[in-house]
Design an enzyme around this catalytic site. Structure first.
Site, short mmCIF file in Angstrom:
data_model
loop_
_atom_site.label_atom_id
_atom_site.label_comp_id
_atom_site.label_asym_id
_atom_site.label_seq_id
_atom_site.Cartn_x
_atom_site.Cartn_y
_atom_site.Cartn_z
N LYS A 127 13.22 -9.48 -2.17
CA LYS A 127 12.08 -9.93 -2.97
C LYS A 127 11.73 -8.83 -3.97
CE LYS A 127 7.65 -9.50 -2.83
NZ LYS A 127 7.48 -9.47 -4.29
N GLU A 155 9.82 3.56 1.74
CA GLU A 155 9.58 4.57 0.71
C GLU A 155 8.20 4.29 0.17
OE1 GLU A 155 11.57 6.92 0.38
OE2 GLU A 155 13.53 6.16 1.00
N CYS A 189 6.75 7.35 -7.87
CA CYS A 189 6.10 7.87 -6.67
C CYS A 189 6.35 9.36 -6.48
CB CYS A 189 6.52 7.07 -5.44
SG CYS A 189 8.27 6.79 -5.39
N GLU A 198 -2.92 8.47 -5.51
CA GLU A 198 -1.73 8.44 -6.35
C GLU A 198 -2.14 7.86 -7.71
OE1 GLU A 198 1.39 6.01 -4.72
OE2 GLU A 198 2.92 7.32 -5.56
#
Ligand code: ADP
Length: 442
Positions: free
Chosen positions: A136, A214, A248, A344
């Site tokens: 997906k 991850e 990231c 983040e």
């Protein structure tokens, strides 16, 4: 598509697995190699698709393709090196072996920031190992995934080995749940935010699946007074502003030692003014594309406003632009209570914090639940080793802002993830090991 379509795709992948797992490593390697060739031949088109759907400058799309195709190439090679073991037996009548076999049907969920490479980094090793895939892709970037399928088919990948479920944000949760709860799927591989990674881990518990995650990061980027300032600024420019800050492993907390704080800020501001140009990804002058969507612009603006209202000073940028653009932003006097320090950022924001001692830098760097990437800049070789060992992160860049390569490993400590992608460990998540004991020997 929805959960019903996902069930059908899982069924196709299960049927294809019965055939695919019987192929030899060399046969799988050959198909992967043809896939590599076709991706290279079609690189310009693939890059256009990437820029169109994701917004990154065309040159960066080419860079992502080189990186992403690199995984298919690497795992075409690694497919032929899945060695088992022969264990020296303590009994003369017994022989002992370890076999490595494909784990089965795998479920993958990928993000929008690297719409090509996040797929090849997962599907490459899975297919190389003899697994089949239900993937997906992110709702914002389905086209690179579909283009990869088209080329895979032309390369000779049999039907059912790689299945793609495109769906809206609204259907993502049900598709994800169907993948995680399915008893047919034996492994889940995810790249995305930490909260979603945690949901998938929980959902996979009922079938005790192997899960590779991850998740997000909160990368410290430590610049010591022993650093070469030009190198450190170059490191920030790559680590922070590549992909408009939407990676990231991007520098999230730029930590600079007291004695060089002002010099470093001046040098960084100068380079940002010279080198960062926002604009359409198809304009060769653009180095900063738009953010992925309006939600991302809101988020970065909130982080900047929060920092400002708590005493940080904006040196450059800090403004939204028409569309989903945001000015490359430099802020100083950031403190540990600000949102931009703790969350983040995923945008073109360089948030610079001041520290005094090495001990303080290490404490601040490690004092987070994230553990994906960390960076250190120093010319002192003892300090390099000391800090590289002390940082609690899965990836450490020493005088280097761009550490990711197919030959290397990628993955995080703490809440940043489980498992490793790429490199010689990248196949392991897609393999089961089996102990075979052959007895009754004369
Ligand atoms: P971002 O906020 O950067 O989009 P996400 O973690 O939300 O990061 O998205 C990464 C991937 O996870 C995307 O493919 C997205 O569709 C998918 N996703 C989002 N929410 C869920 C969920 N509840 N279950 C499964 N997949 C999800």
């Amino acid at each position: 598509m929805n959960s019903g379509d996902t069930e059908r795709a899982i069924q196709c992948a299960a049927e294809a697995f019965e055939v695919w797992k019987e192929t030899t490593a060399k046969e799988r390697s050959n198909i992967l190699r043809r896939w590599v060739d076709l991706c290279n031949e079609n690189k310009e088109d693939l890059a256009k698709i990437l820029t169109l759907e994701m917004g990154k400058p065309l040159q960066e799309s080419i860079g992502e393709l080189n990186y992403g195709i690199g995984f298919l190439e690497w795992f075409a090679e690694e497919a032929r090196r899945v060695y088992g073991d022969i264990i020296p037996s303590p009994a003369k009548s017994k022989k002992m072996f370890v076999l490595k076999q494909p784990i089965g049907v795998t479920g993958m969920i990928t993000p929008w920031n690297f719409p090509h490479a996040m797929i090849t980094r997962k599907a490459g090793p899975a297919i190389a190992a003899g697994c089949t895939v239900v993937l997906k892709p992110a709702e914002d970037t389905p086209y690179s995934a579909l283009a990869l399928c088209e080329l895979a088919e032309k390369a000779g990948l049999p039907p059912g080995v790689l299945n793609v479920i495109t769906c809206s944000r609204d259907n993502s949760a049900e598709v994800g749940k169907t993948l995680c709860k399915s008893p047919t799927i034996k492994q889940i591989s995810f790249t995305g935010s930490t909260p979603v990674g945690k949901i998938l881990l929980e959902q996979s518990a009922s079938t005790v699946k192997k899960v590779s995650l991850e998740n997000g990061g909160n990368a410290p980027f430590i610049v010591f007074e022993t650093a070469d300032i030009d190198k450190a600024v170059t490191g920030v420019m790559g680590s922070k502003f590549r992909n408009t800050g939407q990676a990231c492993i991007c520098a999230n907390r730029i930590m600079v030692q007291d004695s060089i704080y002002e010099t470093f800020l001046d040098a960084l501001a100068k380079r940002m003014k010279q080198e960062l140009h926002i604009g359409d990804g198809f304009n060769p002058k653009s180095t900063q594309g738009p953010l992925i969507n309006a939600r991302a612009v809101e988020k970065i603006d909130h982080l900047v406003q929060d920092a400002k209202s708590n005493g940080a000073v904006i040196l450059l940028g800090g403004q939204r632009k028409e569309g989903n653009f945001y000015e490359p932003t430099l802020i100083r006097d950031v403190t540990t209570d600000m949102r931009c320090y703790n969350e983040e950022q995923f945008g073109p924001l360089a948030a610079v914090i001041r520290f005094k001692t090495e001990e303080e830098a290490i404490y601040l760097a490690n004092n987070t639940s994230s553990g994906l990437a960390g960076y250190v800049f120093t010319e002192n070789i003892s300090q390099m080793w000391r800090i590289a060992e002390k940082l609690e992160f899965g990836i450490v860049g020493v005088n280097e802002g761009l550490p990711a390569m197919p030959e290397a490993i990628f993955g995080g400590w703490k809440e940043s993830g489980l498992g490793r992608e790429g490199g010689k460990y990248g196949l392991e998540d897609y393999l089961e090991i089996k102990y075979v004991c052959m007895g009754g020997l004369e």
